[in-house]
Design an enzyme around this catalytic site. Structure first.
Site, short mmCIF file in Angstrom:
data_model
loop_
_atom_site.label_atom_id
_atom_site.label_comp_id
_atom_site.label_asym_id
_atom_site.label_seq_id
_atom_site.Cartn_x
_atom_site.Cartn_y
_atom_site.Cartn_z
N SER A 179 15.33 2.23 -36.02
CA SER A 179 14.24 2.49 -35.09
C SER A 179 13.70 1.17 -34.55
O SER A 179 14.38 0.14 -34.63
CB SER A 179 13.15 3.31 -35.79
OG SER A 179 12.23 3.81 -34.86
N ASN A 180 12.51 1.19 -34.01
CA ASN A 180 11.87 -0.03 -33.50
C ASN A 180 10.36 0.12 -33.67
O ASN A 180 9.88 1.21 -33.98
CB ASN A 180 12.27 -0.24 -32.02
CG ASN A 180 11.80 0.92 -31.17
OD1 ASN A 180 10.61 1.12 -30.97
ND2 ASN A 180 12.75 1.72 -30.68
#
Ligand code: CTP
Length: 221
Positions: free
Chosen positions: A27-28
């Site tokens: 993810s981020n």
């Protein structure tokens, strides 16, 4: 597709998660704050707002219709459903470009774990929407660490956007902050620096710059 009022605005916000196994994902750090601020600013103008959100820890603007997603594929499917009736799409979501080639059904144990991860591309949703754009206004976002204008212009052209909002991200700027500063580039050559300032104010100024009320009224005549 354009109509006088209310303007129908589709906003995406937050990150996506691409699962390796049931408990691990790529993810981020997107907080969703910029997308939420845009949705709220649109609601405050009386626009009808559909908001597609990835996993975020924020209370959502109550007047928006909310669609929760986790993966880039789910975002893509939801966008295909909600895009046709919209007048403007604002893609503030930080979509993962890649996902693991295979999601394991059970948690991968340390001793048997793969040391390399095979990745495959996720759909580029904004590019797909641009292929069925019609008279809709498309606004992309680009979070960049360097060469902001050059990367922004390339994405504006490649994805046939009307506007791209480019912002700098790095160790202590961008994703999680309450503030933002963006370079807004228009397909007509307009360049506008918005901020630095609170994301709520940046969102209002960005919507002002789109000039949508005028465009919609003109098209509905
Ligand atoms: N985007 C999308 N689907 C993807 C990746 C990005 O719809 N799989 C959208 C983002 O929401 C954003 C715009 O495209 O509005 C630009 O995203 P960005 O990640 O900056 O650009 P990429 O096209 O992924 O290019 P690069 O990885 O080379 O920076």
């Amino acid at each position: 597709m354009m109509k006088a009022s209310p303007i129908r605005c589709l906003v995406t916000a937050g990150p996506t998660r691409e699962y390796i196994d049931p408990v691990r994902f790529i993810s981020n750090p997107s907080s969703g704050k910029m997308g939420y601020a845009l949705a709220q600013a649109a609601i405050d103008r009386g626009w009808t707002v559909d908001l597609i959100i990835g996993p975020v820890a924020l209370p959502c603007p109550t007047a928006a219709s909310l669609y929760e997603i986790e993966t880039a594929e789910q975002l893509n499917q939801t966008l295909h459903d909600l895009f046709p009736p919209c007048d403007v799409l604002i893609m503030a979501a930080a979509v993962s470009d890649f996902k693991p080639a295979k999601k394991l059904p059970c948690k991968e144990k340390k001793l048997e774990a793969r040391r390399t991860l095979e990745l495959v591309p996720t759909p580029d949703s904004l590019l797909e929407m641009s292929l069925q754009k019609g008279s809709r206004i498309l606004v992309g976002f680009a979070a960049e660490t360097e060469n902001l204008e050059e990367h922004g212009l390339r994405k504006l052209q490649e994805k046939d956007l009307d506007w791209i909002a480019v912002n700098k991200v790095g160790a202590d700027i961008g994703f999680q902050s309450d503030d933002n500063e963006i370079l807004l580039i228009g397909s007509d050559g307009t360049r506008l620096l918005i901020g630095p300032g609170a994301k709520t104010k940046v969102a209002r100024d960005l919507l002002d710059a789109l000039n949508l009320e005028t465009i919609c009224n003109t098209l509905s005549k």
